[in-house]
Design an enzyme around this catalytic site. Structure first.
Site, PDB file in Angstrom:
ATOM      1  N   GLU A  32       0.839  -1.204   0.000  1.00 54.88           N
ATOM      2  CA  GLU A  32       0.000   0.000   0.000  1.00 54.88           C
ATOM      3  C   GLU A  32       0.870   1.249   0.000  1.00 54.88           C
ATOM      4  O   GLU A  32       1.852   1.329   0.757  1.00 54.88           O
ATOM      5  CB  GLU A  32      -0.896  -0.030   1.235  1.00 54.88           C
ATOM      6  N   THR A  34       2.820   2.049  -2.277  1.00 55.93           N
ATOM      7  CA  THR A  34       4.103   1.716  -2.904  1.00 55.93           C
ATOM      8  C   THR A  34       4.078   1.985  -4.403  1.00 55.93           C
ATOM      9  O   THR A  34       5.129   2.154  -5.006  1.00 55.93           O
ATOM     10  CB  THR A  34       4.442   0.232  -2.676  1.00 55.93           C
ATOM     11  N   GLY A 120     -16.672   5.383  -3.927  1.00 56.18           N
ATOM     12  CA  GLY A 120     -16.090   6.073  -2.780  1.00 56.18           C
ATOM     13  C   GLY A 120     -15.684   5.135  -1.654  1.00 56.18           C
ATOM     14  O   GLY A 120     -15.448   5.567  -0.538  1.00 56.18           O
ATOM     15  N   ALA A 121     -15.589   3.839  -1.951  1.00 58.47           N
ATOM     16  CA  ALA A 121     -15.259   2.857  -0.910  1.00 58.47           C
ATOM     17  C   ALA A 121     -13.813   2.388  -1.010  1.00 58.47           C
ATOM     18  O   ALA A 121     -13.395   1.471  -0.312  1.00 58.47           O
ATOM     19  CB  ALA A 121     -16.205   1.663  -1.001  1.00 58.47           C
ATOM     20  N   GLY A 122     -13.047   2.983  -1.924  1.00 55.72           N
ATOM     21  CA  GLY A 122     -11.650   2.574  -2.092  1.00 55.72           C
ATOM     22  C   GLY A 122     -11.516   1.268  -2.858  1.00 55.72           C
ATOM     23  O   GLY A 122     -10.502   0.584  -2.762  1.00 55.72           O
ATOM     24  N   LEU A 123     -12.532   0.907  -3.645  1.00 54.18           N
ATOM     25  CA  LEU A 123     -12.467  -0.342  -4.418  1.00 54.18           C
ATOM     26  C   LEU A 123     -12.288  -0.061  -5.914  1.00 54.18           C
ATOM     27  O   LEU A 123     -12.545  -0.905  -6.748  1.00 54.18           O
ATOM     28  CB  LEU A 123     -13.722  -1.189  -4.163  1.00 54.18           C
ATOM     29  N   SER A 124     -11.856   1.156  -6.221  1.00 54.45           N
ATOM     30  CA  SER A 124     -11.467   1.532  -7.584  1.00 54.45           C
ATOM     31  C   SER A 124     -12.614   1.567  -8.583  1.00 54.45           C
ATOM     32  O   SER A 124     -12.476   1.082  -9.712  1.00 54.45           O
ATOM     33  CB  SER A 124     -10.366   0.610  -8.114  1.00 54.45           C
ATOM     34  N   GLU A 158      -6.806  10.042 -15.186  1.00 56.32           N
ATOM     35  CA  GLU A 158      -7.154  10.377 -13.797  1.00 56.32           C
ATOM     36  C   GLU A 158      -6.209  11.442 -13.234  1.00 56.32           C
ATOM     37  O   GLU A 158      -6.626  12.352 -12.533  1.00 56.32           O
ATOM     38  CB  GLU A 158      -7.141   9.120 -12.935  1.00 56.32           C
ATOM     39  N   ASP A 170      -4.445   0.482  -9.641  1.00 62.80           N
ATOM     40  CA  ASP A 170      -5.866   0.181  -9.813  1.00 62.80           C
ATOM     41  C   ASP A 170      -6.199  -0.102 -11.280  1.00 62.80           C
ATOM     42  O   ASP A 170      -6.908  -1.058 -11.597  1.00 62.80           O
ATOM     43  CB  ASP A 170      -6.723   1.364  -9.317  1.00 62.80           C
TER      44      ASP A 170
HETATM   45  C1  GLA Z   1      -5.252   4.590  -4.184  1.00 62.01           C
HETATM   46  C2  GLA Z   1      -4.557   4.882  -5.504  1.00 62.01           C
HETATM   47  C3  GLA Z   1      -3.535   3.798  -5.854  1.00 62.01           C
HETATM   48  C4  GLA Z   1      -2.601   3.523  -4.670  1.00 62.01           C
HETATM   49  C5  GLA Z   1      -3.400   3.327  -3.388  1.00 62.01           C
HETATM   50  C6  GLA Z   1      -2.510   3.191  -2.177  1.00 62.01           C
HETATM   51  O1  GLA Z   1      -6.051   3.444  -4.311  1.00 62.01           O
HETATM   52  O2  GLA Z   1      -5.515   4.959  -6.534  1.00 62.01           O
HETATM   53  O3  GLA Z   1      -2.808   4.182  -6.988  1.00 62.01           O
HETATM   54  O4  GLA Z   1      -1.664   4.552  -4.542  1.00 62.01           O
HETATM   55  O5  GLA Z   1      -4.291   4.401  -3.153  1.00 62.01           O
HETATM   56  O6  GLA Z   1      -1.768   2.014  -2.234  1.00 62.01           O
END
Ligand code: GLA
Length: 384
Positions: A32, A34, A120-124, A158, A170
């Site tokens: 994460e 990275t 908006g849940a961090g699941l791309s 993006e 992602d």
């Molecule tokens: C978000 C970003 C990714 C990555 C993560 C952290 O999801 O979209 O590119 O940097 O945060 O690992």
């Protein structure tokens, strides 16, 4: 929603039969913060998809509709907006611009977007709409672009159009993930390997239902702090281009020259890269307890050194500890809310879901959403 329903809705909207392109959201098992340091990540796609239905138009217009959002848009391809509009259509416009700049001129098209990736849940969900859009627009274009370029072009959309300085993870996972596997990606060379996941284990994704406002600003700040660390360390080690190039010994030997907060950020990234490699070895040797230990260390490092966790994520992680069938869990994605990812024996997954929900609700007063997932195929694999 079934693809026949999406096609029927498209037909009703545009009076033409569509082709449909789909791209999934993802979780990251480890690695994460990275990716923008040229390091290693280990994501897996999950079975939530964004679908883009598309048909060609004879004029030079781009007509956009969404099943989730009421607003529709229409643009003239020869007078496209240069700046984001602050709406879901930005992802489509950004990709169209990115493809254009890469030499694949967009032709007129009708697009209908539908998706079930939680937003908006961090699941791309953003990578999913970008990748599905790129595949849809490329299918109409005369100038072909290799599929291997799609993640970079979507990332560029993006970064430059939507205005989020995200890394490559992602978009890459959404394109090239494979069911049954995690994907070990070298974010510098974009070389990747598939890492088989145990067949009797589920990826249980627990949504805290919070997204703290500071996430975007803090994300950019972390990137700057990493860059600052590189600037200082490269005075002593001229070969260093990014934190990917820094060893623990190099970092330790100059810890006094770095401001304390910069040292902490760098230490997280350097050690997290090592944890990714160790996690891959542990998966390959079937040692899920070791995977669990490494994922716990990753969470602690994100909480204490990188400072991107939050109370709700920490409670969600703690809610999983000790439950039957639980191997490993940690926050996933950028942080400041969003989800945790957990490896749970399939037979225990439903019970795990119930127990975590009860505990999290007791502690926070918030009802979480919990998704029992399997790893899924990326867009390029489905399309091939
Ligand atoms: C978000 C970003 C990714 C990555 C993560 C952290 O999801 O979209 O590119 O940097 O945060 O690992």
């Amino acid at each position: 929603m079934r693809s026949s329903d999406l096609a029927a809705r498209f037909q009703a909207e545009f009076d033409a039969p569509p082709r449909i392109f789909s791209a999934p959201g993802r979780v990251n098992l480890i690695g994460e913060h990275t990716d923008y340091n040229d390091g290693f990540v280990l994501p897996s796609a999950i079975g939530f998809y964004t679908h883009v239905a598309v048909s060609p138009r004879s004029d030079r217009r781009l007509a956009l509709r969404s099943m989730e959002f009421g607003d529709g848009f229409e643009f003239d391809l020869d007078q496209m907006p240069f700046q984001r509009l602050g709406s879901w259509c930005d992802y489509v416009l950004g990709v169209a611009q990115s493809l254009d700049q890469a030499g694949s001129r967009c032709s007129g098209a009708n697009l209908l977007v539908q998706g079930d990736v939680p937003i908006g849940a961090g699941l791309s969900s953003s990578a999913a709409i970008e990748v599905a859009t790129a595949m849809a627009l490329l299918s109409l274009s005369q100038e072909k672009i290799p599929i291997t370029d799609v993640p970079r072009l979507c990332q560029k959309a993006e970064n430059e159009f939507v205005g989020a300085r995200v890394g490559i993870m992602d978009q890459f996972a959404s394109c090239f993930a494979r069911a049954g596997n995690a994907l070990l990606l070298d974010c510098r060379s974009l070389a990747f390997e598939l890492v088989p996941l145990p067949p009797d284990v589920k990826l249980v994704v627990c949504n805290t239902m919070v997204k703290h406002e500071l996430s975007a600003g803090e994300y950019n700040l972390r990137r700057e702090q990493c860059e600052q660390g590189v600037r200082i360390l490269s005075k002593f080690f001229p070969g260093i281009k990014t934190l990917r190039d820094v060893s623990t010994e190099q970092l330790m030997s100059h810890s006094d020259e770095l401001p304390a907060v910069i040292y902490s950020r760098c230490r997280h990234v350097v050690e997290e890269n090592q944890r990714v490699q160790q996690t891959v070895q542990a998966f390959r040797s079937g040692d899920l307890n070791r995977v669990g230990k490494l994922m716990r260390e990753s969470h602690a490092s994100l909480r204490d050194l990188y400072e991107v966790s939050c109370r709700e994520l920490d409670i969600m992680v703690a809610s999983a500890e000790g439950l039957p069938g639980f191997y490993a869990g940690r926050m996933t994605g950028g942080g400041f809310g969003g989800c945790t990812v957990n490896l749970v024996a399939s037979a225990h997954a439903e019970n795990f879901r119930r127990e975590v929900a009860v505990h999290y609700r007791q502690e926070t007063g918030i009802s979480p959403e919990i998704y029992v997932c399997s790893s899924a195929d990326g867009a390029a694999i489905q399309g091939s």
